[in-house]
Design an enzyme around this catalytic site. Structure first.
Site, PDB file in Angstrom:
ATOM      1  N   ASP A  33      34.089  17.196  91.686  1.00  0.00           N
ATOM      2  CA  ASP A  33      34.025  18.111  90.547  1.00  0.00           C
ATOM      3  C   ASP A  33      33.634  17.331  89.297  1.00  0.00           C
ATOM      4  O   ASP A  33      34.362  16.423  88.876  1.00  0.00           O
ATOM      5  CB  ASP A  33      35.391  18.780  90.350  1.00  0.00           C
ATOM      6  CG  ASP A  33      35.329  20.006  89.454  1.00  0.00           C
ATOM      7  OD1 ASP A  33      34.287  20.208  88.810  1.00  0.00           O
ATOM      8  OD2 ASP A  33      36.315  20.755  89.398  1.00  0.00           O
ATOM      9  N   ASP A  34      32.470  17.645  88.733  1.00  0.00           N
ATOM     10  CA  ASP A  34      31.988  17.001  87.496  1.00  0.00           C
ATOM     11  C   ASP A  34      31.672  15.514  87.677  1.00  0.00           C
ATOM     12  O   ASP A  34      31.712  14.752  86.708  1.00  0.00           O
ATOM     13  CB  ASP A  34      33.022  17.145  86.364  1.00  0.00           C
ATOM     14  CG  ASP A  34      33.145  18.569  85.843  1.00  0.00           C
ATOM     15  OD1 ASP A  34      32.438  19.455  86.350  1.00  0.00           O
ATOM     16  OD2 ASP A  34      33.952  18.792  84.922  1.00  0.00           O
ATOM     17  N   CYS A  73      30.795  25.104  87.165  1.00  0.00           N
ATOM     18  CA  CYS A  73      31.553  25.129  88.425  1.00  0.00           C
ATOM     19  C   CYS A  73      31.424  26.439  89.191  1.00  0.00           C
ATOM     20  O   CYS A  73      31.026  26.462  90.359  1.00  0.00           O
ATOM     21  CB  CYS A  73      33.039  24.853  88.156  1.00  0.00           C
ATOM     22  SG  CYS A  73      33.379  23.360  87.210  1.00  0.00           S
ATOM     23  N   HIS A 134      38.040  28.399  92.594  1.00  0.00           N
ATOM     24  CA  HIS A 134      37.404  28.780  91.321  1.00  0.00           C
ATOM     25  C   HIS A 134      36.408  29.922  91.459  1.00  0.00           C
ATOM     26  O   HIS A 134      35.438  30.019  90.695  1.00  0.00           O
ATOM     27  CB  HIS A 134      36.738  27.568  90.665  1.00  0.00           C
ATOM     28  CG  HIS A 134      36.730  27.655  89.166  1.00  0.00           C
ATOM     29  ND1 HIS A 134      36.095  26.730  88.362  1.00  0.00           N
ATOM     30  CD2 HIS A 134      37.288  28.553  88.312  1.00  0.00           C
ATOM     31  CE1 HIS A 134      36.258  27.045  87.092  1.00  0.00           C
ATOM     32  NE2 HIS A 134      36.981  28.159  87.037  1.00  0.00           N
ATOM     33  N   ASP A 340      29.513  19.380  92.206  1.00  0.00           N
ATOM     34  CA  ASP A 340      29.096  20.744  91.873  1.00  0.00           C
ATOM     35  C   ASP A 340      28.092  20.780  90.737  1.00  0.00           C
ATOM     36  O   ASP A 340      27.290  21.702  90.632  1.00  0.00           O
ATOM     37  CB  ASP A 340      30.303  21.634  91.558  1.00  0.00           C
ATOM     38  CG  ASP A 340      31.247  21.060  90.517  1.00  0.00           C
ATOM     39  OD1 ASP A 340      31.024  19.941  90.035  1.00  0.00           O
ATOM     40  OD2 ASP A 340      32.249  21.739  90.187  1.00  0.00           O
ATOM     41  N   GLN A 341      28.105  19.789  89.856  1.00  0.00           N
ATOM     42  CA  GLN A 341      27.109  19.636  88.800  1.00  0.00           C
ATOM     43  C   GLN A 341      27.247  18.237  88.223  1.00  0.00           C
ATOM     44  O   GLN A 341      28.027  17.440  88.715  1.00  0.00           O
ATOM     45  CB  GLN A 341      27.278  20.687  87.701  1.00  0.00           C
ATOM     46  CG  GLN A 341      28.549  20.596  86.888  1.00  0.00           C
ATOM     47  CD  GLN A 341      29.655  21.475  87.420  1.00  0.00           C
ATOM     48  OE1 GLN A 341      29.386  22.582  87.892  1.00  0.00           O
ATOM     49  NE2 GLN A 341      30.879  21.024  87.361  1.00  0.00           N
TER      50      GLN A 341
END
Length: 585
Positions: A33-34, A73, A134, A340-341
């Site tokens: 995540d991130d 997200c 999420h 995710d990004q």
């Protein structure tokens, strides 16, 4: 005779099922995540230690132009699971907030969307999600769980229905205040000035208003502010939730040993399902803020708490890979690692410590469609099938996971909807040298902001920006005034003609192509405009899952493991004190 025939058919069926279970591949899908693409050793980092993630590159295939379908997200995760641009499922926003921030919102991944998880479950797979979801929870009541992972094909869920936020860690800060500081400050100033002005006008006799009414107005404003302060003071209890399947087991969840607990759940899931085909989606909580690390990793990296968290995540990946080896499943399992990004570069703690990652040479970060926001790690390992140490510099998308897995598992591709992803296996196996993605469309929330074109039989990768975020302060790589870059109004600069880059020779997006520097400039833009029109012609109206009504807090949807009077507090996670399952090598 009939009995013997029936017995023979039953034996044949059981034998076929057993043979199928032995030939169907397993899937271990790992999503950080991130995480910035520049945070990993296999993508050029020389100071963070990520040997286990790097081993996936050494023993598998590295995608160097792997693109997230969204730079936030919620829409990115929707795209991964459905293989579709999130605009098609209504999982993008036309407003400021592009993700779910309250557990008691009513929006989420629609039940009529088909995930690859559902299709694998129909093929006899055991499916588990460990970590972050999420994508919504409830619709009409606090227990209908209409958007829950179990509604979308997962057999087992251990994780967060919402996400990890600054508020989820004691003294970690307040994401609402950080993300809307300018709006909150302006609103408070306007209210105060309006009340003072009204009071002065009344005192001067220029406005006639009963003093009792004025007192009631001041009282109403005071009560409203008090209610908001009370709500935000309980944000952690209301939204930081850990669930096992449909049951809340910790509210609020504790960060202590959380990555270790997730790792234990992941390895246990694989162990329980070693004799049947399975899909494990390990959706890490790190490195989204609030950052945390277990005592064994705290203070051990060269990059503060962020580095500690990355290195603990790498340890977790090592445990998962070691479990596959121990179960003798490595040659039957496709392992995929991504984020995710891009990294959230605006993340600075209240003490001034950098809590965001590094996107390498690429401009921008999370929430932008500069390469730093959407170019993510793409690592795939399948021992004995994929050539070890291979690198592919072709445009691929996280949406490609859907058709790749569905086709490998011999499930039927949905025929009633557009699937935007493309099967990766021909590219991964070397059967083709060119990506099937001639065009990719980059959305900033619900707004198309950039287009990527990789012409057939050409090494060029053209990227046209229709608009770009206005970085603040000017000259930085992010939007520090709003915490993430926004997609509309004065927050962006529109470009007509679009800013055009050739990523094959300018991956940093530092020198826009002009008619003087590129003879085919106008023809290139004409082709991309035509592609945009064709793409827009494939979009159909769907309910918006991120309207204000769908994301606001609704008391009747509030998940609560005790009572409101007990502030929804409980701790029934038996693994909350789990120790390290292995060494910290």
């Amino acid at each position: 005779m009939k009995i013997l025939l029936a017995f023979f058919l039953l034996h044949l069926t059981i034998g076929n099922l057993g043979q199928r279970a032995n030939t169907q591949p397993n899937y271990v899908l790992i999503m950080a995540d991130d995480l910035g693409i520049g945070d990993l050793g296999c993508y050029g980092n020389i100071t963070l230690r990520t040997p286990h993630i790097d081993s996936l590159a050494k023993d598998g295939v590295t995608l160097t132009q792997h693109i997230a379908a969204a730079a936030l997200c919620t829409p990115s995760r929707a795209a991964v699971l459905t293989g579709r641009y999130p605009i098609r499922s209504g999982m993008t926003s036309f407003r400021r907030i592009g993700v779910y921030i309250f557990a008691a919102g009513s929006g989420g991944l629609p039940t009529n969307e088909t995930t690859f998880v559902k299709l694998l479950k129909e093929q006899g797979y055991s499916t588990g999600l460990i970590g972050k979801w999420h994508l919504g929870l409830n619709c009409e009541s606090s227990e209908d769980h209409c958007h829950h992972p179990l509604w979308h094909g997962f057999d087992y869920f251990y994780g967060l229905p919402l996400t990890n936020l600054r508020n989820c860690k004691p003294n970690g800060g307040n994401i609402i205040i950080v993300g809307a500081r300018s709006t909150v400050r302006t609103a408070v100033q306007v209210v105060i000035v309006a009340l003072i002005t009204l009071l002065l006008l009344c005192l001067l006799g220029l406005v006639s208003m009963p003093w009792k009414a004025l007192g009631f107005l001041f009282l109403a404003v005071t009560l409203l502010l008090a209610a908001l302060l009370l709500f935000f003071s309980q944000f952690r209890n209301l939204n930081c939730i850990l669930m096992r399947n449909r049951r809340i087991i910790q509210q609020p969840f504790t960060c202590e040993n959380l990555t270790q607990r997730m790792t234990s759940e992941a390895t246990s899931f694989m162990g329980r399902n070693a004799d049947r085909p399975f899909l494990l989606f390990m959706s890490f909580i790190p490195v989204h803020t609030a950052l945390y690390a277990s005592p064994e990793f705290l203070g051990k990296s060269k990059h503060g708490l962020y580095g500690d968290s990355v290195e603990e995540m790498d340890w977790s990946v090592g445990q998962i890979l070691a479990t596959l080896e121990m179960l003798n499943l490595s040659r039957r399992t496709l392992v995929y690692f991504t984020s995710d990004q891009g990294a959230h570069i605006e993340e600075i703690s209240e003490s001034g410590e950098v809590h965001g990652g590094w996107n390498g040479i690429y401009k921008g970060g999370k929430s932008t469609n500069w390469e730093g926001g959407i170019r993510v790690p793409g690592l795939l390992r399948w021992s004995g099938v994929l050539t070890a140490g291979r690198s592919i510099d072709e445009p691929t998308s996280n949406m490609d996971l859907f058709p790749t897995i569905v086709k490998l598992s011999k499930a039927a591709m949905p025929g009633d909807r557009i699937i935007d992803g493309r099967d990766l296996m021909p590219l991964l196996l070397g059967d083709v040298q060119h990506s099937e993605h001639e065009f990719l469309f980059h959305y900033c929330n619900s707004y198309l902001s950039a287009v990527r074109w990789h012409p057939r039989h050409s090494s060029s990768v053209w990227k046209a920006h229709l608009f770009t975020p206005n970085f603040n302060p000017e000259g930085t790589q992010g939007c520090f005034d709003t915490h993430v870059c926004l997609c509309y109004g004065n927050y962006v600069s529109r470009h007509d003609p679009p800013l055009l880059y050739d990523l094959s020779c300018d991956p940093t997006e530092s020198s826009p192509v002009t008619p003087a520097s590129e003879p085919q400039y106008h023809q290139i833009l004409d082709v991309m405009r035509e592609a945009v029109e064709r793409h827009r012609g494939t979009l159909t109206p769907v309910p918006d899952q991120l309207t204000i009504n769908n994301i606001i807090w609704k008391p009747w949807l509030q998940p609560c493991c005790s009572t409101m009077w007990e502030l929804c507090h409980c701790d029934n996670d038996t693994n909350s004190s789990t120790a390290l399952n292995g060494t910290t090598d």
